[in-house]
Design a protein around this motif. Structure first.
Motif, PDB file in Angstrom:
ATOM      1  N   ASP A   1       0.817  -1.204   0.000  1.00 25.61           N
ATOM      2  CA  ASP A   1       0.000   0.000   0.000  1.00 25.61           C
ATOM      3  C   ASP A   1       0.857   1.263   0.000  1.00 25.61           C
ATOM      4  OD1 ASP A   1      -2.340  -1.401   0.002  1.00 25.61           O
ATOM      5  OD2 ASP A   1      -2.552  -1.421   2.177  1.00 25.61           O
ATOM      6  N   SER A   2       2.022   1.205   0.613  1.00 29.99           N
ATOM      7  CA  SER A   2       2.831   2.402   0.746  1.00 29.99           C
ATOM      8  C   SER A   2       3.908   2.513  -0.325  1.00 29.99           C
ATOM      9  CB  SER A   2       3.501   2.420   2.130  1.00 29.99           C
ATOM     10  OG  SER A   2       4.336   1.285   2.275  1.00 29.99           O
ATOM     11  N   GLY A   3       4.077   1.492  -1.113  1.00 31.05           N
ATOM     12  CA  GLY A   3       5.091   1.567  -2.152  1.00 31.05           C
ATOM     13  C   GLY A   3       5.552   0.208  -2.622  1.00 31.05           C
ATOM     14  N   TRP A   4       6.712   0.212  -3.236  1.00 28.56           N
ATOM     15  CA  TRP A   4       7.258  -0.997  -3.838  1.00 28.56           C
ATOM     16  C   TRP A   4       7.850  -1.923  -2.774  1.00 28.56           C
ATOM     17  CZ3 TRP A   4       6.354  -1.702  -8.894  1.00 28.56           C
ATOM     18  CH2 TRP A   4       6.064  -0.575  -9.677  1.00 28.56           C
ATOM     19  N   VAL A   5       7.731  -3.242  -3.004  1.00 31.43           N
ATOM     20  CA  VAL A   5       8.324  -4.254  -2.136  1.00 31.43           C
ATOM     21  C   VAL A   5       9.169  -5.196  -2.980  1.00 31.43           C
ATOM     22  CG1 VAL A   5       6.529  -4.169  -0.364  1.00 31.43           C
ATOM     23  CG2 VAL A   5       6.240  -5.697  -2.329  1.00 31.43           C
ATOM     24  N   THR A   6      10.191  -5.755  -2.368  1.00 35.93           N
ATOM     25  CA  THR A   6      11.113  -6.636  -3.102  1.00 35.93           C
ATOM     26  C   THR A   6      10.785  -8.109  -2.929  1.00 35.93           C
ATOM     27  OG1 THR A   6      12.636  -6.647  -1.225  1.00 35.93           O
ATOM     28  CG2 THR A   6      12.988  -4.973  -2.936  1.00 35.93           C
ATOM     29  N   TRP A   7       9.839  -8.414  -2.077  1.00 37.47           N
ATOM     30  CA  TRP A   7       9.383  -9.790  -1.906  1.00 37.47           C
ATOM     31  C   TRP A   7       7.893  -9.761  -1.606  1.00 37.47           C
ATOM     32  CZ3 TRP A   7       7.104 -10.964   2.778  1.00 37.47           C
ATOM     33  CH2 TRP A   7       7.349 -10.065   3.838  1.00 37.47           C
ATOM     34  N   ASP A   8       7.261 -10.901  -1.832  1.00 40.50           N
ATOM     35  CA  ASP A   8       5.830 -10.986  -1.589  1.00 40.50           C
ATOM     36  C   ASP A   8       5.513 -12.344  -0.987  1.00 40.50           C
ATOM     37  OD1 ASP A   8       3.065 -10.266  -1.747  1.00 40.50           O
ATOM     38  OD2 ASP A   8       2.905 -11.596  -3.468  1.00 40.50           O
ATOM     39  N   SER A   9       4.590 -12.378  -0.039  1.00 40.97           N
ATOM     40  CA  SER A   9       4.226 -13.631   0.612  1.00 40.97           C
ATOM     41  C   SER A   9       2.723 -13.741   0.743  1.00 40.97           C
ATOM     42  CB  SER A   9       4.858 -13.733   1.996  1.00 40.97           C
ATOM     43  OG  SER A   9       4.402 -14.904   2.651  1.00 40.97           O
ATOM     44  N   LEU A  10       2.224 -14.967   0.578  1.00 39.38           N
ATOM     45  CA  LEU A  10       0.800 -15.216   0.714  1.00 39.38           C
ATOM     46  C   LEU A  10       0.500 -16.224   1.814  1.00 39.38           C
ATOM     47  CD1 LEU A  10      -0.175 -15.351  -3.051  1.00 39.38           C
ATOM     48  CD2 LEU A  10      -0.629 -13.518  -1.443  1.00 39.38           C
ATOM     49  N   VAL A  11       1.496 -16.686   2.517  1.00 39.61           N
ATOM     50  CA  VAL A  11       1.282 -17.624   3.614  1.00 39.61           C
ATOM     51  C   VAL A  11       1.732 -17.001   4.925  1.00 39.61           C
ATOM     52  CG1 VAL A  11       1.835 -19.894   4.558  1.00 39.61           C
ATOM     53  CG2 VAL A  11       1.509 -19.615   2.100  1.00 39.61           C
ATOM     54  N   ALA A  12       2.983 -16.580   4.982  1.00 36.59           N
ATOM     55  CA  ALA A  12       3.534 -15.955   6.182  1.00 36.59           C
ATOM     56  C   ALA A  12       4.639 -15.007   5.742  1.00 36.59           C
ATOM     57  CB  ALA A  12       4.088 -17.020   7.134  1.00 36.59           C
ATOM     58  N   PRO A  13       5.003 -14.048   6.584  1.00 37.84           N
ATOM     59  CA  PRO A  13       6.079 -13.123   6.203  1.00 37.84           C
ATOM     60  C   PRO A  13       7.371 -13.860   5.885  1.00 37.84           C
ATOM     61  CG  PRO A  13       4.898 -12.322   8.127  1.00 37.84           C
ATOM     62  CD  PRO A  13       4.405 -13.709   7.883  1.00 37.84           C
ATOM     63  N   SER A  14       8.117 -13.328   4.954  1.00 32.24           N
ATOM     64  CA  SER A  14       9.405 -13.904   4.595  1.00 32.24           C
ATOM     65  C   SER A  14      10.354 -13.894   5.792  1.00 32.24           C
ATOM     66  CB  SER A  14      10.035 -13.120   3.447  1.00 32.24           C
ATOM     67  OG  SER A  14      11.402 -13.432   3.312  1.00 32.24           O
ATOM     68  N   LYS A  15      11.020 -15.009   5.997  1.00 35.88           N
ATOM     69  CA  LYS A  15      12.012 -15.040   7.086  1.00 35.88           C
ATOM     70  C   LYS A  15      13.277 -14.294   6.695  1.00 35.88           C
ATOM     71  CE  LYS A  15      14.081 -19.571   5.943  1.00 35.88           C
ATOM     72  NZ  LYS A  15      14.312 -20.938   6.460  1.00 35.88           N
ATOM     73  N   TYR A  16      13.424 -13.981   5.406  1.00 35.15           N
ATOM     74  CA  TYR A  16      14.590 -13.220   4.947  1.00 35.15           C
ATOM     75  C   TYR A  16      14.275 -11.735   4.811  1.00 35.15           C
ATOM     76  CZ  TYR A  16      16.273 -17.878   3.725  1.00 35.15           C
ATOM     77  OH  TYR A  16      16.652 -19.189   3.765  1.00 35.15           O
ATOM     78  N   ALA A  17      13.017 -11.429   4.483  1.00 35.65           N
ATOM     79  CA  ALA A  17      12.556 -10.058   4.332  1.00 35.65           C
ATOM     80  C   ALA A  17      13.505  -9.260   3.428  1.00 35.65           C
ATOM     81  CB  ALA A  17      12.391  -9.404   5.695  1.00 35.65           C
ATOM     82  N   ASP A  18      13.694  -7.998   3.734  1.00 36.69           N
ATOM     83  CA  ASP A  18      14.452  -7.142   2.823  1.00 36.69           C
ATOM     84  C   ASP A  18      15.966  -7.299   2.961  1.00 36.69           C
ATOM     85  OD1 ASP A  18      12.133  -6.082   1.734  1.00 36.69           O
ATOM     86  OD2 ASP A  18      11.969  -4.577   3.311  1.00 36.69           O
ATOM     87  N   GLY A  19      16.412  -8.102   3.926  1.00 33.46           N
ATOM     88  CA  GLY A  19      17.843  -8.337   4.074  1.00 33.46           C
ATOM     89  C   GLY A  19      18.303  -9.610   3.392  1.00 33.46           C
ATOM     90  N   PHE A  20      17.524 -10.107   2.463  1.00 34.60           N
ATOM     91  CA  PHE A  20      17.806 -11.373   1.779  1.00 34.60           C
ATOM     92  C   PHE A  20      19.128 -11.301   1.015  1.00 34.60           C
ATOM     93  CE2 PHE A  20      16.187 -14.340  -1.805  1.00 34.60           C
ATOM     94  CZ  PHE A  20      16.783 -15.445  -1.208  1.00 34.60           C
ATOM     95  N   GLN A  21      20.061 -12.190   1.400  1.00 32.76           N
ATOM     96  CA  GLN A  21      21.336 -12.305   0.697  1.00 32.76           C
ATOM     97  C   GLN A  21      21.434 -13.618  -0.071  1.00 32.76           C
ATOM     98  OE1 GLN A  21      23.679  -9.782   0.636  1.00 32.76           O
ATOM     99  NE2 GLN A  21      22.074  -8.634   1.708  1.00 32.76           N
ATOM    100  N   HIS A  22      20.987 -14.695   0.569  1.00 29.26           N
ATOM    101  CA  HIS A  22      20.914 -16.012  -0.055  1.00 29.26           C
ATOM    102  C   HIS A  22      20.112 -16.901   0.885  1.00 29.26           C
ATOM    103  CE1 HIS A  22      23.865 -17.566   2.839  1.00 29.26           C
ATOM    104  NE2 HIS A  22      24.607 -16.502   2.570  1.00 29.26           N
TER     105      HIS A  22
END
Length: 637
Positions: free
Chosen positions: A41-62
């Motif tokens: 809603d507030s802008g662009w995101v680099t990941w998307d989830s439909l079950v639960a929040p990403s455990k890597y979120a925006d700090g995803f390296q590998h």
């Protein structure tokens, strides 16, 4: 959304016991995108989830399970079954070569986003570096990565994305069904493309648009070396231009294909690719059938790893010299995913299978316990759900939440849905065997058939009731013959027809069969729009769809829509269980068996992460060649 296949996994058809589909990358779920909705809603995101929040979120390296320092090099050898005659997987005609995929990018193409192997329902950017969508899920926008390039150095453009979307929907019924609610694709910024939907609340659509394969418009609309304009509606053996981590290095039509890693691939350093795709080459050799594939694996050099699908072989035949001296390793790995329906599929387009009593009688006649004891070493369990081993499977009687979906359909679905727990017949002893066959014969009589001598015939016309089973490998006879013998006890005349892989694909594409030996419906924790292609009325007569059973049932269509438009995870689970119940009580297929683990065997030339991914359970792309000597020695006892 159904799980996306690993593109370079073994592509042999299903042998006697289990489906040959390899572990799949984690899929999305349309029910609970709390992990990114607020951010969208507030802008662009680099990941998307439909079950639960990403455990890597925006700090995803590998991914946590990979070795980010895995060495590159060596060759992964694999066997494919049958032959190929095309490098165009996006049309119904032709058989695409190993490494291509009609759903997903395969080895050659990238998609807008990539489904995570380590988390169910999460996707990360590939061609699209970011996405955004509103709370009502009425559209989604993707912002392209400025580094995204085709192998010829040209940038991947918004025009490529729009052209790919429009073209793929026209080329194949699977894409048409998958994206049928997408009404417009347009450029809304310099590197921005927006897809608009015809309805609100389809929570999966913003996510699955990321699965879109992006194709190079300038190449497909250009000319070949002979000056002839290319035609994406036709098969081709000209190696296409791609954007992925591999490209075709060499091939022999119908016999082999070699892929080579693109050393300067633009996406190699993206987090979802770090520590993965470590082989310099992937080499596929085509063999006639699964028996030839097994012999090739034992010999080594042509097939480096396999997921064993035959219980007898796993129990008895892994005693060849390479196993004894440690050159071949065996492992049993847990399968964390949904155990999807594996079954004998009845072609409900045929009048004789349109009576539910006939379909139920055929289910009653299947003696799984005897087959498990005599053929499978007791290693399997009967599968009794389209979403087994998950919270999506229907159990007991319907809950209040499920009844909310079922009660409006009361006059269109079997009464047993509301009053009985679905249970498959158990052949525990000779008395139960007689009882099940007696009940089956009674159902046939109620459906208008009678025994005349030793033949089951139509009581009005005298026409015998016959069934032809279709298989694509000689080993299929092993699991068809016991079922055929059971049916013969009811007076049914049976025939087993084994055809080559290419003919099998053609007949399945055209729904030219009566009962198919084994089909597998890949599911995930996130069922959604793909259910239309599996069970929807619109797909029943669409050549190339996955509605093999030919289901045309308005109640099923309604339940599928309930899944597609479920407002949250709780509603999704209830709607899916409701669909599961109705599908089971309609007896569209005869359920077979399942195994909640992988039987993995491989030549000892690989380094592997200590752990495999939590969602996919197995990721061969995270392996690497340990050293050149082992690579060269594999298959040299």
């Amino acid at each position: 959304m159904a799980a996306a296949p690993l593109a370079a996994a073994q592509q042999s058809p299903a042998p006697a016991d289990q489906p040959s589909e390899t572990p799949a990358a984690a899929s999305t779920d349309e029910s609970a995108k709390q992990g990114s909705s607020a951010a969208a809603d507030s802008g662009w995101v680099t990941w998307d989830s439909l079950v639960a929040p990403s455990k890597y979120a925006d700090g995803f390296q590998h991914y946590d399970y990979v070795n980010p320092d895995a060495p590159k090099g060596g060759t992964l050898n694999q066997v494919a079954i049958g032959s190929f005659d095309s490098f165009n997987p996006f049309i119904v005609r032709g058989t695409a070569a190993a490494g291509f995929a009609n759903i997903g990018g395969g080895l050659l193409y990238e998609t807008l986003t990539e489904q995570s192997t380590d988390e169910p329902g999460v996707s990360y950017g590939l061609i699209a570096e970011a996405l955004k969508f509103p709370d009502d899920d009425s559209w989604v926008s993707f912002r392209l990565n400025p580094k995204a390039r085709w192998h010829d150095g040209e940038p991947i453009t918004v025009d490529d994305v729009i052209w790919s979307f429009n073209t793929l929907k026209e080329l194949h019924p699977q894409w048409a069904a998958y994206y049928r609610n997408v009404v417009k694709a347009e450029q809304t910024g310099e590197r921005e493309v927006t897809f608009t939907f015809d309805q609100k609340g389809n929570r999966e659509l913003p996510h699955i648009m990321g699965d879109l394969v992006v194709l190079p418009r300038h190449w497909w609309e250009g000319t070949d070396a002979n000056g002839k304009t290319r035609d994406i509606t036709q098969p081709t053996l000209e190696p296409p231009l791609g954007s992925g981590l591999y490209k075709i290095a060499d091939f022999s039509t119908g016999s082999s294909i070699t892929w080579e890693r693109v050393p300067d691939a633009w996406s190699a350093d993206l987090p979802a690719h770090v520590g993965r795709y470590n082989f310099d080459r992937m080499h596929f050799v085509y063999l006639r059938d699964s028996n030839a594939s097994w012999e090739a694996f034992k010999k080594g050099g042509l097939d480096d790893w396999r997921l064993e699908n035959i219980s007898r072989r796993w129990a008895e035949d892994y005693d060849f010299p390479a196993v004894q001296n440690g050159q071949v390793i065996r492992k049993t790995l847990d399968d964390p995913g949904v155990d999807s329906m594996q079954a004998y599929v009845l072609n409900n387009r045929l009048p004789k299978f349109q009576d539910r009593r006939v379909r139920k009688a055929l289910t009653l006649a299947f003696n799984f316990e005897e087959m498990n004891r005599t053929l499978f070493f007791g290693l399997y369990e009967r599968i009794s759900s389209y979403f087994s081993n998950s919270e999506l499977a229907a159990t007991g009687l319907p809950s209040e939440a499920e009844l909310g979906y079922l009660k409006p359909l009361k006059d269109q679905i079997p009464d047993e849905v509301f009053t009985e727990e679905f249970k498959l017949p158990v052949y525990g002893d000779t008395q139960s065997a007689r009882d099940h066959l007696r009940k089956a014969l009674q159902l046939f009589k109620e459906a208008g058939y009678e025994l005349k001598g030793t033949s089951l015939v139509n009581a009005k016309t005298g026409e015998p009731f016959t069934i032809e089973f279709l298989g694509d490998d000689p080993s299929d006879s092993r699991t068809l013959e016991p079922f055929a013998r059971q049916l013969q006890r009811l007076g049914i005349k049976t025939n087993i027809r084994i055809v080559d892989t290419n003919q099998y694909i053609e007949r399945m594409t055209d729904f030219d069969f009566e009962v198919v030996a084994m089909k597998y419906y890949p599911q995930s924790l996130s069922p959604g729009n793909e259910q239309r292609d599996f069970w929807g009325s619109a797909a029943a007569d669409a050549s190339g769809s996955r509605n093999y059973a030919g289901i045309k049932n308005p109640a099923i269509d309604e339940l599928v829509n309930d899944i597609v438009y479920a407002e949250d995870r709780e509603h999704l689970v209830a709607a899916t269980r409701a669909l599961d119940r109705v599908m089971l009580w309609e007896y569209y297929v005869v359920p077979q068996w399942h195994l909640t683990s992988f039987w993995l065997a491989y030549w000892n030339k690989f380094g592997m992460p200590d752990d495999q991914p939590d969602s996919a359970g197995l990721d061969p792309y995270s392996w690497w060649i340990t050293d050149a000597q082992k690579d060269a020695a594999a298959g040299t006892p």
